[in-house]
Design a protein around this motif. Structure first.
Motif, PDB file in Angstrom:
ATOM      1  N   GLU A 159       0.754  -1.108  -0.083  1.00  0.00           N
ATOM      2  CA  GLU A 159      -0.132   0.134  -0.203  1.00  0.00           C
ATOM      3  C   GLU A 159       0.877   1.243   0.067  1.00  0.00           C
ATOM      4  OE1 GLU A 159      -3.043   0.262   2.684  1.00  0.00           O
ATOM      5  OE2 GLU A 159      -3.825  -1.978   2.435  1.00  0.00           O
ATOM      6  N   VAL A 160       2.298   1.073   0.548  1.00  0.00           N
ATOM      7  CA  VAL A 160       3.002   2.520   0.595  1.00  0.00           C
ATOM      8  C   VAL A 160       3.437   2.628  -0.892  1.00  0.00           C
ATOM      9  CG1 VAL A 160       5.162   3.156   1.164  1.00  0.00           C
ATOM     10  CG2 VAL A 160       3.863   1.795   2.652  1.00  0.00           C
ATOM     11  N   LEU A 161       3.563   1.682  -1.596  1.00  0.00           N
ATOM     12  CA  LEU A 161       4.166   1.622  -3.068  1.00  0.00           C
ATOM     13  C   LEU A 161       2.987   2.258  -3.902  1.00  0.00           C
ATOM     14  CD1 LEU A 161       5.816  -1.018  -5.049  1.00  0.00           C
ATOM     15  CD2 LEU A 161       3.651   0.178  -5.925  1.00  0.00           C
ATOM     16  N   ASP A 162       1.773   1.677  -3.500  1.00  0.00           N
ATOM     17  CA  ASP A 162       0.588   2.439  -4.444  1.00  0.00           C
ATOM     18  C   ASP A 162       0.456   3.638  -4.099  1.00  0.00           C
ATOM     19  OD1 ASP A 162       0.045  -0.004  -5.369  1.00  0.00           O
ATOM     20  OD2 ASP A 162      -1.560  -0.469  -3.908  1.00  0.00           O
ATOM     21  N   ALA A 163       0.721   4.318  -2.930  1.00  0.00           N
ATOM     22  CA  ALA A 163       0.503   5.788  -2.413  1.00  0.00           C
ATOM     23  C   ALA A 163       1.553   6.513  -3.402  1.00  0.00           C
ATOM     24  CB  ALA A 163       0.701   5.646  -0.945  1.00  0.00           C
ATOM     25  N   VAL A 164       2.885   6.022  -3.414  1.00  0.00           N
ATOM     26  CA  VAL A 164       3.911   6.792  -3.815  1.00  0.00           C
ATOM     27  C   VAL A 164       3.494   6.822  -5.546  1.00  0.00           C
ATOM     28  CG1 VAL A 164       6.286   6.781  -4.870  1.00  0.00           C
ATOM     29  CG2 VAL A 164       5.894   6.212  -2.394  1.00  0.00           C
ATOM     30  N   LEU A 165       3.270   5.828  -6.126  1.00  0.00           N
ATOM     31  CA  LEU A 165       2.669   5.794  -7.549  1.00  0.00           C
ATOM     32  C   LEU A 165       1.551   6.756  -7.780  1.00  0.00           C
ATOM     33  CD1 LEU A 165       3.684   2.241  -8.746  1.00  0.00           C
ATOM     34  CD2 LEU A 165       4.856   4.390  -9.106  1.00  0.00           C
ATOM     35  N   GLN A 166       0.667   6.782  -6.925  1.00  0.00           N
ATOM     36  CA  GLN A 166      -0.556   7.370  -7.181  1.00  0.00           C
ATOM     37  C   GLN A 166      -0.388   8.947  -7.063  1.00  0.00           C
ATOM     38  OE1 GLN A 166      -3.617   7.104  -4.118  1.00  0.00           O
ATOM     39  NE2 GLN A 166      -5.082   8.001  -5.144  1.00  0.00           N
ATOM     40  N   ARG A 167       0.566   9.502  -6.148  1.00  0.00           N
ATOM     41  CA  ARG A 167       0.798  10.890  -6.231  1.00  0.00           C
ATOM     42  C   ARG A 167       2.006  11.250  -7.098  1.00  0.00           C
ATOM     43  NH1 ARG A 167      -1.187   8.489  -2.090  1.00  0.00           N
ATOM     44  NH2 ARG A 167      -2.762   9.880  -0.609  1.00  0.00           N
ATOM     45  N   ALA A 168       2.839  10.407  -7.645  1.00  0.00           N
ATOM     46  CA  ALA A 168       3.850  10.702  -8.543  1.00  0.00           C
ATOM     47  C   ALA A 168       3.220  11.041  -9.893  1.00  0.00           C
ATOM     48  CB  ALA A 168       4.867   9.459  -8.530  1.00  0.00           C
ATOM     49  N   GLY A 169       2.084  10.269 -10.369  1.00  0.00           N
ATOM     50  CA  GLY A 169       1.484  10.645 -11.478  1.00  0.00           C
ATOM     51  C   GLY A 169       2.486  10.436 -12.747  1.00  0.00           C
ATOM     52  N   LEU A 170       3.189   9.145 -12.747  1.00  0.00           N
ATOM     53  CA  LEU A 170       3.868   8.828 -13.800  1.00  0.00           C
ATOM     54  C   LEU A 170       3.017   8.449 -15.219  1.00  0.00           C
ATOM     55  CD1 LEU A 170       6.616   6.564 -12.019  1.00  0.00           C
ATOM     56  CD2 LEU A 170       6.714   8.917 -12.567  1.00  0.00           C
ATOM     57  N   LYS A 171       3.570   8.791 -16.296  1.00  0.00           N
ATOM     58  CA  LYS A 171       2.957   8.000 -17.404  1.00  0.00           C
ATOM     59  C   LYS A 171       3.961   7.811 -18.509  1.00  0.00           C
ATOM     60  CE  LYS A 171       3.293  12.869 -19.277  1.00  0.00           C
ATOM     61  NZ  LYS A 171       4.103  13.500 -18.268  1.00  0.00           N
ATOM     62  N   SER A 172       3.116   7.146 -19.305  1.00  0.00           N
ATOM     63  CA  SER A 172       3.994   6.242 -20.408  1.00  0.00           C
ATOM     64  C   SER A 172       4.829   7.441 -21.118  1.00  0.00           C
ATOM     65  CB  SER A 172       3.147   5.799 -21.716  1.00  0.00           C
ATOM     66  OG  SER A 172       3.672   5.128 -22.654  1.00  0.00           O
ATOM     67  N   GLY A 173       6.304   7.054 -21.231  1.00  0.00           N
ATOM     68  CA  GLY A 173       7.244   7.730 -21.746  1.00  0.00           C
ATOM     69  C   GLY A 173       7.973   8.563 -20.802  1.00  0.00           C
ATOM     70  N   ASP A 174       7.806   8.714 -19.449  1.00  0.00           N
ATOM     71  CA  ASP A 174       8.454   9.281 -18.617  1.00  0.00           C
ATOM     72  C   ASP A 174       9.992   8.837 -18.457  1.00  0.00           C
ATOM     73  OD1 ASP A 174       6.632  11.502 -18.327  1.00  0.00           O
ATOM     74  OD2 ASP A 174       5.867  10.522 -16.421  1.00  0.00           O
ATOM     75  N   ALA A 175      10.609   9.734 -17.981  1.00  0.00           N
ATOM     76  CA  ALA A 175      12.051   9.219 -17.496  1.00  0.00           C
ATOM     77  C   ALA A 175      11.980   9.360 -15.770  1.00  0.00           C
ATOM     78  CB  ALA A 175      12.979  10.087 -18.137  1.00  0.00           C
ATOM     79  N   VAL A 176      12.194   8.583 -15.244  1.00  0.00           N
ATOM     80  CA  VAL A 176      11.799   8.452 -13.531  1.00  0.00           C
ATOM     81  C   VAL A 176      13.228   7.528 -12.843  1.00  0.00           C
ATOM     82  CG1 VAL A 176      10.805   6.252 -13.665  1.00  0.00           C
ATOM     83  CG2 VAL A 176      10.416   7.511 -11.858  1.00  0.00           C
ATOM     84  N   MET A 177      13.581   8.346 -11.891  1.00  0.00           N
ATOM     85  CA  MET A 177      14.579   7.536 -11.075  1.00  0.00           C
ATOM     86  C   MET A 177      14.045   7.060  -9.931  1.00  0.00           C
ATOM     87  SD  MET A 177      17.098  10.790 -10.110  1.00  0.00           S
ATOM     88  CE  MET A 177      18.545   9.879  -9.723  1.00  0.00           C
ATOM     89  N   ASP A 178      14.466   6.004  -9.154  1.00  0.00           N
ATOM     90  CA  ASP A 178      14.065   5.381  -7.831  1.00  0.00           C
ATOM     91  C   ASP A 178      15.120   5.444  -6.881  1.00  0.00           C
ATOM     92  OD1 ASP A 178      12.840   3.961  -5.800  1.00  0.00           O
ATOM     93  OD2 ASP A 178      12.728   2.224  -6.831  1.00  0.00           O
ATOM     94  N   ILE A 179      14.890   6.275  -5.858  1.00  0.00           N
ATOM     95  CA  ILE A 179      16.098   6.588  -4.933  1.00  0.00           C
ATOM     96  C   ILE A 179      16.110   5.867  -3.904  1.00  0.00           C
ATOM     97  CG2 ILE A 179      17.123   8.123  -3.527  1.00  0.00           C
ATOM     98  CD1 ILE A 179      17.289   8.888  -6.369  1.00  0.00           C
ATOM     99  N   GLY A 180      17.002   5.056  -3.492  1.00  0.00           N
ATOM    100  CA  GLY A 180      16.955   3.946  -2.561  1.00  0.00           C
ATOM    101  C   GLY A 180      16.120   2.978  -3.053  1.00  0.00           C
ATOM    102  N   CYS A 181      16.355   2.265  -3.970  1.00  0.00           N
ATOM    103  CA  CYS A 181      15.253   1.176  -4.647  1.00  0.00           C
ATOM    104  C   CYS A 181      15.199  -0.076  -3.942  1.00  0.00           C
ATOM    105  CB  CYS A 181      15.663   0.989  -6.104  1.00  0.00           C
ATOM    106  SG  CYS A 181      17.292   0.093  -6.241  1.00  0.00           S
ATOM    107  N   GLY A 182      16.292  -0.344  -3.106  1.00  0.00           N
ATOM    108  CA  GLY A 182      16.235  -1.810  -2.493  1.00  0.00           C
ATOM    109  C   GLY A 182      16.174  -2.816  -3.364  1.00  0.00           C
ATOM    110  N   THR A 183      15.216  -3.906  -3.296  1.00  0.00           N
ATOM    111  CA  THR A 183      15.283  -5.000  -4.109  1.00  0.00           C
ATOM    112  C   THR A 183      14.410  -4.678  -5.452  1.00  0.00           C
ATOM    113  OG1 THR A 183      13.517  -6.053  -2.798  1.00  0.00           O
ATOM    114  CG2 THR A 183      15.584  -6.509  -2.371  1.00  0.00           C
ATOM    115  N   GLY A 184      13.862  -3.503  -5.348  1.00  0.00           N
ATOM    116  CA  GLY A 184      13.399  -3.135  -6.670  1.00  0.00           C
ATOM    117  C   GLY A 184      11.893  -3.268  -6.933  1.00  0.00           C
ATOM    118  N   ALA A 185      11.056  -3.233  -5.978  1.00  0.00           N
ATOM    119  CA  ALA A 185       9.690  -3.497  -6.190  1.00  0.00           C
ATOM    120  C   ALA A 185       9.048  -2.164  -6.831  1.00  0.00           C
ATOM    121  CB  ALA A 185       8.863  -3.795  -4.835  1.00  0.00           C
ATOM    122  N   LEU A 186       9.396  -1.032  -6.211  1.00  0.00           N
ATOM    123  CA  LEU A 186       8.819   0.174  -6.953  1.00  0.00           C
ATOM    124  C   LEU A 186       9.300   0.214  -8.315  1.00  0.00           C
ATOM    125  CD1 LEU A 186       7.198   2.748  -6.338  1.00  0.00           C
ATOM    126  CD2 LEU A 186       9.386   3.982  -5.315  1.00  0.00           C
TER     127      LEU A 186
END
Length: 282
Positions: free
Chosen positions: A34-61
């Motif tokens: 649910e934390v992952l979902d909350a981040v993505l909901q507010r980040a508003g990413l869309k197709s074609g975006d360039a994005v970086m995941d900081i402190g990605c851990g094992t990569g779920a986000l």
């Protein structure tokens, strides 16, 4: 890896703690879904975006973000932990538009990378110098680029962090308290202080939203307590005092009884409070 400024964090997350996240990846992914979902909901990413995941851990986000931006996008999963990043790279092997980088966010050379967004699920609370780290992340974003980071709200408002540690400490002893706002899981729990750090980095439109989620563990309270003892908030107390098998079993049973209040069918759902920070690069 480029220059490392946070050597203590690099050693910590590249050792047994980082390996524990790899070992219990599936359980942690479910717990923080649910934390992952909350981040993505507010980040508003869309197709074609360039994005970086900081402190990605094992990569779920990162994996979830890769699915949103698609082959026309570009992604970077960055972490200071070698074992965790190696697992993230393995999970991203079917998304070649998303690369990985072993990096200290305070020191990595990201100038001119031109990302649209930076996101994080519990990866930004460990910076030794937050303004320097956030300013460095900002260098990787285009003008107008946005940041969306989830961190924990204070321990007192998070049963997952508060109660198992309290139960373990009651039997074994207290854990020395660190300095307020020091690097760690609660490193950005203080909203006012954290907003000042983001503004000191030169960011605009800095805001924080408190978000309530649940941390699900698909198990009985007894099994959930076993997980909390291995990788959760009681684990530090158990390790510090080198708890005997008898003490560990007693703590597990006490935690299990406490978790019964959150039982929902065949799962345990622990309420949690997040700080969801957003900011924009000028």
């Amino acid at each position: 890896m480029d220059k490392v400024l946070n050597s203590d964090e690099e050693q910590f997350w590249s050792g047994p703690s980082g390996q524990s996240w790899v070992t219990f990846e599936a359980e942690q992914d479910a717990l923080l879904s649910e934390v992952l979902d909350a981040v993505l909901q507010r980040a508003g990413l869309k197709s074609g975006d360039a994005v970086m995941d900081i402190g990605c851990g094992t990569g779920a986000l990162s994996v979830a973000a890769a699915g949103i931006i698609g082959e026309g996008g570009r992604g970077l999963a960055a972490d200071i932990s070698g074992p965790m990043l190696a697992r993230a790279a393995e999970r991203l092997r079917h998304a070649p538009w998303f690369s990985t980088q072993l990096a200290d966010a305070e020191a990595a050379d990201w100038s001119g990378a031109g990302f649209d967004a930076a996101i994080s699920r519990f990866g930004v609370m460990f910076f030794g110098n937050p303004p320097r780290a956030f300013a460095n992340i900002a260098k990787a974003l285009r003008p107008g680029g946005r940041m969306t980071f989830a961190t924990w709200a204070p321990v007192a408002r998070n049963p997952y962090w508060r109660d198992p540690a309290r139960i373990a400490s009651a039997r074994l002893g207290e854990v020395p308290k660190g300095e307020p706002n020091s690097p760690g899981p609660m490193g950005m729990a203080d909203v006012d202080w954290s907003i000042r750090q983001l503004r000191a980095a030169g960011l605009a439109d800095v805001a924080c939203e408190e978000v309530t989620v649940h941390l699900p563990i698909e198990a009985s309270p007894q099994k959930a307590a076993e997980l909390v003892l291995v990788i959760g908030p009681a684990a530090r107390v158990v390790r510090l005092y080198q708890a005997s098998p008898e003490d560990a079993a007693a703590i597990r049973d006490d935690i299990a009884r406490d978790l019964e209040q959150y039982q929902d069918g065949n799962a345990v759902r622990i309420p949690a409070l997040l700080n969801l920070y957003t900011a924009r690069v000028v």
